[in-house]
Design a protein around this motif. Sequence first.
Motif, short mmCIF file in Angstrom:
data_model
loop_
_atom_site.label_atom_id
_atom_site.label_comp_id
_atom_site.label_asym_id
_atom_site.label_seq_id
_atom_site.Cartn_x
_atom_site.Cartn_y
_atom_site.Cartn_z
N ALA A 167 -12.51 17.99 -16.55
CA ALA A 167 -12.55 16.91 -17.54
C ALA A 167 -11.44 15.87 -17.31
O ALA A 167 -11.27 14.97 -18.12
CB ALA A 167 -12.42 17.49 -18.94
N GLY A 168 -10.69 16.01 -16.23
CA GLY A 168 -9.66 15.01 -15.93
C GLY A 168 -8.25 15.53 -15.94
O GLY A 168 -7.31 14.78 -15.64
N GLY A 169 -8.07 16.80 -16.29
CA GLY A 169 -6.74 17.39 -16.27
C GLY A 169 -5.80 16.75 -17.28
O GLY A 169 -6.21 16.35 -18.37
N VAL A 170 -4.55 16.62 -16.91
CA VAL A 170 -3.53 16.00 -17.76
C VAL A 170 -3.18 14.65 -17.15
O VAL A 170 -2.48 14.57 -16.14
CB VAL A 170 -2.27 16.89 -17.85
N GLN A 171 -3.75 13.59 -17.71
CA GLN A 171 -3.53 12.24 -17.18
C GLN A 171 -3.87 12.17 -15.69
O GLN A 171 -3.13 11.59 -14.89
CB GLN A 171 -2.09 11.81 -17.42
N GLY A 172 -4.98 12.82 -15.31
CA GLY A 172 -5.42 12.79 -13.93
C GLY A 172 -4.77 13.84 -13.04
O GLY A 172 -5.12 13.96 -11.86
N ARG A 173 -3.84 14.59 -13.57
CA ARG A 173 -3.16 15.64 -12.79
C ARG A 173 -3.78 16.99 -13.10
O ARG A 173 -4.00 17.34 -14.26
CB ARG A 173 -1.67 15.66 -13.13
N ASP A 174 -4.07 17.76 -12.07
CA ASP A 174 -4.65 19.09 -12.26
C ASP A 174 -3.64 20.04 -12.89
O ASP A 174 -2.43 19.97 -12.61
CB ASP A 174 -5.11 19.68 -10.93
N VAL A 175 -4.14 20.94 -13.72
CA VAL A 175 -3.33 22.04 -14.25
C VAL A 175 -3.42 23.20 -13.27
O VAL A 175 -4.52 23.59 -12.85
CB VAL A 175 -3.82 22.48 -15.64
N GLY A 190 0.82 -1.21 0.00
CA GLY A 190 0.00 0.00 0.00
C GLY A 190 0.85 1.25 0.00
O GLY A 190 0.50 2.25 -0.63
N ASP A 191 2.00 1.18 0.70
CA ASP A 191 2.90 2.33 0.71
C ASP A 191 3.42 2.62 -0.69
O ASP A 191 3.51 3.77 -1.12
CB ASP A 191 4.08 2.07 1.65
N ASP A 192 3.79 1.54 -1.43
CA ASP A 192 4.28 1.73 -2.79
C ASP A 192 3.21 2.34 -3.68
O ASP A 192 3.46 3.24 -4.47
CB ASP A 192 4.72 0.39 -3.39
N LEU A 193 1.97 1.83 -3.55
CA LEU A 193 0.87 2.35 -4.35
C LEU A 193 0.58 3.80 -4.01
O LEU A 193 0.34 4.63 -4.88
CB LEU A 193 -0.38 1.49 -4.13
N ALA A 194 0.64 4.11 -2.72
CA ALA A 194 0.39 5.49 -2.28
C ALA A 194 1.43 6.43 -2.86
O ALA A 194 1.12 7.54 -3.28
CB ALA A 194 0.38 5.57 -0.76
N ALA A 195 2.69 5.95 -2.88
CA ALA A 195 3.76 6.79 -3.43
C ALA A 195 3.52 7.07 -4.90
O ALA A 195 3.73 8.18 -5.39
CB ALA A 195 5.11 6.10 -3.24
N GLN A 196 3.06 6.03 -5.63
CA GLN A 196 2.77 6.21 -7.05
C GLN A 196 1.63 7.21 -7.24
O GLN A 196 1.66 8.06 -8.12
CB GLN A 196 2.40 4.87 -7.68
N GLN A 197 0.60 7.10 -6.38
CA GLN A 197 -0.53 8.01 -6.49
C GLN A 197 -0.13 9.44 -6.18
O GLN A 197 -0.65 10.39 -6.77
CB GLN A 197 -1.66 7.56 -5.56
N VAL A 198 0.81 9.62 -5.24
CA VAL A 198 1.28 10.96 -4.92
C VAL A 198 1.94 11.59 -6.14
O VAL A 198 1.71 12.75 -6.47
CB VAL A 198 2.28 10.92 -3.73
N VAL A 199 2.76 10.78 -6.85
CA VAL A 199 3.40 11.29 -8.06
C VAL A 199 2.36 11.70 -9.09
O VAL A 199 2.46 12.74 -9.73
CB VAL A 199 4.34 10.21 -8.66
N GLU A 200 1.32 10.86 -9.24
CA GLU A 200 0.29 11.14 -10.23
C GLU A 200 -0.51 12.39 -9.87
O GLU A 200 -1.08 13.04 -10.74
CB GLU A 200 -0.65 9.94 -10.36
N ARG A 201 -0.58 12.74 -8.58
CA ARG A 201 -1.35 13.90 -8.16
C ARG A 201 -0.55 15.20 -8.21
O ARG A 201 -1.09 16.26 -7.95
CB ARG A 201 -1.91 13.69 -6.75
N VAL A 202 0.74 15.13 -8.49
CA VAL A 202 1.54 16.34 -8.60
C VAL A 202 0.97 17.19 -9.73
O VAL A 202 0.81 16.72 -10.85
CB VAL A 202 3.02 16.01 -8.88
N VAL A 254 0.34 19.87 -12.80
CA VAL A 254 1.08 20.34 -13.96
C VAL A 254 1.08 21.87 -13.92
O VAL A 254 0.01 22.49 -13.98
CB VAL A 254 0.43 19.85 -15.27
N ILE A 255 2.23 22.46 -13.81
CA ILE A 255 2.32 23.92 -13.70
C ILE A 255 2.45 24.53 -15.09
O ILE A 255 3.30 24.13 -15.88
CB ILE A 255 3.51 24.34 -12.83
N VAL A 256 1.59 25.48 -15.38
CA VAL A 256 1.67 26.27 -16.61
C VAL A 256 1.92 27.72 -16.21
O VAL A 256 1.14 28.30 -15.46
CB VAL A 256 0.39 26.16 -17.45
N GLY A 257 3.01 28.28 -16.67
CA GLY A 257 3.32 29.67 -16.37
C GLY A 257 2.49 30.61 -17.24
O GLY A 257 2.19 30.30 -18.39
N VAL A 258 2.13 31.75 -16.68
CA VAL A 258 1.37 32.76 -17.43
C VAL A 258 2.03 34.12 -17.21
O VAL A 258 2.07 34.62 -16.08
CB VAL A 258 -0.10 32.82 -17.01
#
Length: 381
Positions: A82-90, A35-47, A49-53
């Motif tokens: 709509a799901g962001g970028v592969q599940g990651r928020d912009v 579960g720790d390994d899976l949680a770590a993977q999910q943390v990465v996926e939740r990082v 996506v930063i777009v500068g303006v």
Amino acid sequence: MRMSKKLYLAIGILILFVGIGGGLFWYARPSENKGDDLAAQQVVERVPVIVGVLIPQTGPREDVGEEMRAVLDLATEEVNRAGGVQGRDVVLKYVDSGCDPDTAQRAMRELIDVAPAAIIGGICRSESLVAARIAQGAGVPFISPAAAAKEYSEIGNMVFRFVPSEVQEGEAAAEAAAKATSTRAAVFACAQDDCRALADAFSNALAVRKIPLVVSGTIATSSQGIGAQIKTLVSNRANFIYLPAGREEAQLFLDALSSSSLKAAVYLPRLEGEESFRYASNTLVYELRLSNPDGTIILQKLAERGWGKGFLSQTTYRSYDILKKLADALTLSSVNNLKTAEVFSKISDWQGVADRYSIDPQTGDLLKASIVPVIVPNQAQ
């Protein structure tokens, strides 16, 4: 000797069983470890996506910056819903350009430090060039809805824009002037460097075609000053006026022109499709027309969020479209492990944008600038 071979064989079998047993033990380890390994993977996926303006939040184009922020926030909210970028928020990181190259340089350094996936911005000429060069050097895609400087597309393959260059637009305006009978051209530009560059490009294009430029100068910012400029146009019998200026200045000019005896064609290189714009009834007005997202729908969505203005600049509409297509490009970039800038020239959605804006996706240049007449109701009767 025979005993030695058997001994080696036994040891080998023992090692094999130990290895298999260890592997089974690791696989069957307590579920909380997996579960720790899976949680770590999910943390990465939740990082996110930063777009500068990079937009002017202060200075002469602060109003455009305010519009762009409202529209980009709207587009980002829709992308994330709509799901962001592969599940990651912009997540948008805003910095102030101030329409000033020094301010823009500091702001870009701040953006580069947060490692954005891409940067949207560049409204004024000098800031766009500075920002694009920094982005190119850092290997970050930079997409501008308004950069018109000829040098912009020469910076590199990480730089994109959604408008024609000032030279292309000057050529298009001069072509329109050449089609008129006995053209006597005039140009009044705002004091900012992008307006002056447009005016110079138009003047050069006129000279090539041997069309006389009878009046040129900086557009006045008061009704009295513009009235004096209209009188100068009348006395010089100008009949084609190139007007690279801001919305308020251009509106003052057209209002004064409407009450004068001068009949002329006016080309507005900075005001394509402005809603609620009043056109002079005795004037044929030309605009650059690019296909843009449906402004009515965007305005309606903004009104639901408390937006009070009844119009937006075309630069703002294009910013909305850029953010949406950027999210598509980032999604495919994540899937295919390609750089975003490479994806821009490959994916069908981006190609669609390029076609819609007549942009070469390889260079970012608009392939052909064209202008169309705006039919004023008084003229149509």
